[in-house]
Design a protein around this motif. Structure first.
Motif, PDB file in Angstrom:
ATOM      1  N   LEU A 294      -9.299   2.549 -33.090  1.00  0.00           N
ATOM      2  CA  LEU A 294      -8.809   3.784 -32.845  1.00  0.00           C
ATOM      3  C   LEU A 294      -8.123   4.350 -34.038  1.00  0.00           C
ATOM      4  O   LEU A 294      -7.489   3.691 -34.856  1.00  0.00           O
ATOM      5  N   LEU A 295      -8.255   5.841 -34.230  1.00  0.00           N
ATOM      6  CA  LEU A 295      -7.528   6.093 -35.451  1.00  0.00           C
ATOM      7  C   LEU A 295      -6.206   6.972 -34.737  1.00  0.00           C
ATOM      8  O   LEU A 295      -6.142   6.957 -33.507  1.00  0.00           O
ATOM      9  N   PRO A 296      -5.198   6.844 -35.594  1.00  0.00           N
ATOM     10  CA  PRO A 296      -4.080   7.761 -34.998  1.00  0.00           C
ATOM     11  C   PRO A 296      -4.304   8.785 -34.276  1.00  0.00           C
ATOM     12  O   PRO A 296      -4.998   9.540 -34.613  1.00  0.00           O
ATOM     13  N   HIS A 297      -3.465   8.987 -33.231  1.00  0.00           N
ATOM     14  CA  HIS A 297      -3.820  10.222 -32.256  1.00  0.00           C
ATOM     15  C   HIS A 297      -2.452  10.954 -32.219  1.00  0.00           C
ATOM     16  O   HIS A 297      -1.914  10.934 -30.875  1.00  0.00           O
ATOM     17  N   SER A 298      -1.804  11.315 -32.872  1.00  0.00           N
ATOM     18  CA  SER A 298      -0.471  12.041 -32.879  1.00  0.00           C
ATOM     19  C   SER A 298      -0.545  13.118 -31.740  1.00  0.00           C
ATOM     20  O   SER A 298      -1.426  14.116 -31.782  1.00  0.00           O
ATOM     21  N   GLY A 299       0.723  13.119 -30.970  1.00  0.00           N
ATOM     22  CA  GLY A 299       0.771  13.917 -30.057  1.00  0.00           C
ATOM     23  C   GLY A 299       0.014  13.994 -28.554  1.00  0.00           C
ATOM     24  O   GLY A 299       0.153  14.394 -27.772  1.00  0.00           O
ATOM     25  N   ARG A 300      -0.877  12.783 -28.819  1.00  0.00           N
ATOM     26  CA  ARG A 300      -1.756  12.491 -27.660  1.00  0.00           C
ATOM     27  C   ARG A 300      -1.499  10.984 -27.125  1.00  0.00           C
ATOM     28  O   ARG A 300      -1.186  10.172 -27.807  1.00  0.00           O
ATOM     29  N   SER A 301      -1.677  10.592 -25.783  1.00  0.00           N
ATOM     30  CA  SER A 301      -1.476   9.592 -25.147  1.00  0.00           C
ATOM     31  C   SER A 301      -2.828   8.721 -25.553  1.00  0.00           C
ATOM     32  O   SER A 301      -3.805   9.252 -25.432  1.00  0.00           O
ATOM     33  N   TRP A 302      -2.887   7.501 -25.112  1.00  0.00           N
ATOM     34  CA  TRP A 302      -3.964   6.724 -25.015  1.00  0.00           C
ATOM     35  C   TRP A 302      -4.983   7.099 -23.687  1.00  0.00           C
ATOM     36  O   TRP A 302      -6.059   7.068 -23.831  1.00  0.00           O
ATOM     37  N   PHE A 303      -4.330   7.538 -22.756  1.00  0.00           N
ATOM     38  CA  PHE A 303      -5.278   8.241 -21.658  1.00  0.00           C
ATOM     39  C   PHE A 303      -5.610   9.423 -22.044  1.00  0.00           C
ATOM     40  O   PHE A 303      -6.685   9.488 -21.692  1.00  0.00           O
ATOM     41  N   ASP A 304      -5.089  10.178 -22.901  1.00  0.00           N
ATOM     42  CA  ASP A 304      -5.572  11.458 -23.325  1.00  0.00           C
ATOM     43  C   ASP A 304      -6.844  11.253 -24.307  1.00  0.00           C
ATOM     44  O   ASP A 304      -7.795  12.003 -24.301  1.00  0.00           O
ATOM     45  N   THR A 305      -6.654  10.074 -25.000  1.00  0.00           N
ATOM     46  CA  THR A 305      -8.111   9.631 -25.851  1.00  0.00           C
ATOM     47  C   THR A 305      -9.287   8.699 -25.041  1.00  0.00           C
ATOM     48  O   THR A 305     -10.310   8.868 -25.687  1.00  0.00           O
ATOM     49  N   ALA A 306      -8.684   8.522 -23.824  1.00  0.00           N
ATOM     50  CA  ALA A 306      -9.705   7.563 -23.103  1.00  0.00           C
ATOM     51  C   ALA A 306     -10.687   8.324 -22.362  1.00  0.00           C
ATOM     52  O   ALA A 306     -10.376   9.358 -21.949  1.00  0.00           O
ATOM     53  N   PRO A 307     -11.778   7.938 -22.448  1.00  0.00           N
ATOM     54  CA  PRO A 307     -13.025   8.555 -21.196  1.00  0.00           C
ATOM     55  C   PRO A 307     -12.132   8.786 -19.860  1.00  0.00           C
ATOM     56  O   PRO A 307     -11.416   7.572 -19.406  1.00  0.00           O
ATOM     57  N   ALA A 308     -12.253   9.775 -19.166  1.00  0.00           N
ATOM     58  CA  ALA A 308     -11.674  10.195 -17.969  1.00  0.00           C
ATOM     59  C   ALA A 308     -12.002   9.026 -16.803  1.00  0.00           C
ATOM     60  O   ALA A 308     -11.024   8.522 -16.379  1.00  0.00           O
ATOM     61  N   ALA A 309     -13.230   8.502 -16.879  1.00  0.00           N
ATOM     62  CA  ALA A 309     -13.787   7.406 -15.670  1.00  0.00           C
ATOM     63  C   ALA A 309     -12.606   6.250 -16.112  1.00  0.00           C
ATOM     64  O   ALA A 309     -12.459   5.628 -15.103  1.00  0.00           O
ATOM     65  N   LEU A 310     -12.685   6.037 -17.362  1.00  0.00           N
ATOM     66  CA  LEU A 310     -11.718   4.562 -17.639  1.00  0.00           C
ATOM     67  C   LEU A 310     -10.121   4.626 -17.345  1.00  0.00           C
ATOM     68  O   LEU A 310      -9.868   3.900 -16.668  1.00  0.00           O
TER      69      LEU A 310
END
Length: 167
Positions: A98-114
């Motif tokens: 994963l690339l860094p995702h400043s200001g967003r959580s892992w849940f924010d970057t994961a597919p909604a179903a996962l």
């Protein structure tokens, strides 16, 4: 004065343990390169400020100039590891990360179903270990060596939902 040798600091996904890098560490050692598999699992036990804990935990294990090699979810940890490692960090390699995702959580970057499946399967605020996210046959196909697969399964932690929710 001779320059200190660079070490490859191998950073496992927060969903796995350092055994996920064992074969790479052994291969690098075999060809005369210095490699160290960092163990970041203790950072998952702090109960909050997980990213800071990952940075501190990694930096404590980095003894000299290093090239950080981040796998999978460890890619998001690179900025905070760099913050704590300072000038010891000479470069970064992202391996299927994963690339860094400043200001967003892992849940924010994961597919909604996962994300929903992980929340549903969580117990006492902890996600099941990553190997349990997959059917056993899929994991066996991904990692056919039984010994390596069992080491991977045994070292995979349960991850706090707090970490997955932390931006």
């Amino acid at each position: 004065m001779a320059q200190p040798l660079l070490t490859f600091s191998l950073v496992h996904s927060p969903f796995l343990g350092p055994s996920s890098w064992r074969s790479v560490e052994e291969a690098l050692d075999h060809i005369g390169m210095r490699a160290l598999s960092l163990d970041l699992r203790e950072a998952l036990t702090v109960g909050g400020k997980f990213y800071e804990a990952f940075g501190e935990t990694a930096a404590r294990q980095i003894a000299g100039p290093t090239i950080l090699v981040a796998h999978s979810g460890a890619g998001s940890l690179v900025p905070v590891i760099g913050q704590y490692a300072g000038d010891l960090l000479q470069g970064v390699i992202f391996v299927d990360a994963l690339l860094p995702h400043s200001g967003r959580s892992w849940f924010d970057t994961a597919p909604a179903a996962l994300a929903e499946r992980i929340r549903r399967r969580a117990r006492q605020g902890r996600a099941p270990p990553w190997p349990n996210w997959l059917p056993k046959s899929v994991l066996a196909d991904l990692l056919p060596d039984h010994r390596l697969r069992e080491d991977l399964i045994d070292s995979a932690p349960e991850v706090s939902l707090g970490f997955l929710e932390e931006p």
